[in-house]
Each structure stands twice: as structure tokens, then as C-alpha cells.
Scaffold this motif. Sequence first.
Motif, mmCIF file in Angstrom:
data_model
loop_
_atom_site.group_PDB
_atom_site.id
_atom_site.type_symbol
_atom_site.label_atom_id
_atom_site.label_comp_id
_atom_site.label_asym_id
_atom_site.label_seq_id
_atom_site.Cartn_x
_atom_site.Cartn_y
_atom_site.Cartn_z
ATOM 1 N N ARG A 255 30.686 38.186 75.048
ATOM 2 C CA ARG A 255 30.093 39.447 76.780
ATOM 3 C C ARG A 255 31.964 39.529 76.885
ATOM 4 O O ARG A 255 32.067 40.395 77.973
ATOM 5 N N ALA A 256 32.480 38.251 76.987
ATOM 6 C CA ALA A 256 33.954 38.447 77.683
ATOM 7 C C ALA A 256 34.729 39.899 76.957
ATOM 8 O O ALA A 256 35.765 40.318 77.465
ATOM 9 N N ARG A 257 35.190 39.853 76.268
ATOM 10 C CA ARG A 257 35.509 41.046 74.905
ATOM 11 C C ARG A 257 34.749 41.913 75.112
ATOM 12 O O ARG A 257 35.158 43.301 74.060
ATOM 13 N N GLY A 258 33.476 42.069 76.040
ATOM 14 C CA GLY A 258 32.957 43.479 75.656
ATOM 15 C C GLY A 258 32.186 43.785 74.830
ATOM 16 O O GLY A 258 31.927 45.424 74.658
ATOM 17 N N ARG A 259 31.734 42.753 73.632
ATOM 18 C CA ARG A 259 31.129 43.192 72.596
ATOM 19 C C ARG A 259 29.567 42.588 72.503
ATOM 20 O O ARG A 259 28.965 42.633 71.518
#
Length: 260
Positions: A255-259
Amino acid sequence: GGEAEGRRRLAAWRRGGLARYAERHDDLAGDATSRLSPYLHFGCLSPVELAAGARERAGEGCAGAEAYARQLAWRDFHHQMLAARPDAARRDYRSRGDRWREAPGEFDAWRSGRTGYPVVDAAMRQLAHEGWMHNRARLIAASFLAKTLYLDWRAGARHFLELLVDGDVADNQLNWQWVAGTGSDTRPHRVLNPLAQADRFDPDGAYVRRWVPELAGVPGRAVHRPWLLPERERARCGYPGPVVGLEEALERFKRARGRA
């Protein structure tokens, strides 16, 4: 310390461990790396001389020498990177837009070797005791901090430099960024699963039992998953439970890396 001791260790390494380096360098319990990094860091040995010697042995068909020369090349590569980008000692070489968590309790658990993941804790305790860590252990411990706990790599890099006798700014900071995915890694979102790493590189648990003595009586691979032991046995060990679940941590990182 000193050149004389460095050369003595180099000669012993060439006679013994170099030939099998390719097959054994990731064996945590085997401790089959050269341990020459402090002598390189302080200038007691020359990396050019080591590379020339490895190239000569590689020409004789020594696979271990080829593998060792590649590690020397990585060392030089990081020095070149930092020479070109001095700010990479404290800033992301390639920003991923991370908004690192602040969790002092989790950082303290990592730093003190009390995360509940034995292979990570063994690595951190080796660092505290010896001022040195096996290279594979450095990767596992760094990945756990930056990606599993999602804490700023700079805090981990700072702790390493405080204790490592071979603590080199170029190699330390840029290897940390490689693991965190903000450096030269072509797979920046790779996460090293500490259990998979332990099963592969410490298959019988000997490394963990050496550095985490409260688990010394746990046989075989069970030592890597002490939370699965019977409750009474867990209590007798006095070892903490996992600071975070791996699946939960992986989803948080994605989630933090938008994945996600």
C-alpha cells in the motif's frame, strides 16, 4: 588490525576458503566469507591487489575467485556512485515517495535483537557482539527494517555505522538503499521474507542457535518459528513473539508503494 594481520588473513583465505566461496558465501552458520572487509576499509589491504589475485585464480578455473571478484566490483561500484552523488549518503538515490513510519518501540526491538524473528535477531546480536555481520545477515536485517517494518533506512544505516568495524559510508549507505529499493536495485519492491531466508541459508538453525541462546534447545528448523512451539516451551524460552505478522507487513508495504 594492521597490514601484517590483514596479509596473514588474506593468505589463509586464499589457501582455504576462496575456492569454495561461490557455493558457500551465503551459508550463515558456515561463516565462509573472507572477513577481510575491515582491512579493506582501513586501507590495510588493497582492493586492486585482491581483485588481481582473484582474477589470476579465476583464470585457473576457480569459480570461487570469480564470485569473490564480483563482490569486490560491487564495493567499487558503490564508491563510484557516492563520488558521483555525494548526497546519496543521506538522501534517496532514487526516491520512491516513501513516507516512512515512526515506531520507536519496533525500532528498539530490531536494534536489540528482539523482533521475534530469530534469524533477524541473530543478525543484530552478532552485530552487537562482534561489530561485524555476515553479508546475507545484513541483507535480511536491513530488509526487515526498511520493508517489513517500513522504517526509514537511514535509521538502520546509522545504527550499522555506529557498530560495524568495517563501516564504510559508501558501501553501508548504498547497500541500505539497494535493500530499501531507493538505490540501484532494478527490483525496488523486493521484500526478503525472513522465514524463507532462514530456511534457505540456515537450514538446520545453527546460526540462530549460536546467537539467540534462549532458543538453543529448539531442534532443527523449528528454531525459526518459535511461536509454533507448545505454550509451555515458549514460556520456558522467554523469547518474544513476532513484532508484526509477515502478511500484514507485506500488505502495508505494498500500500505504501502504491502496489496493493
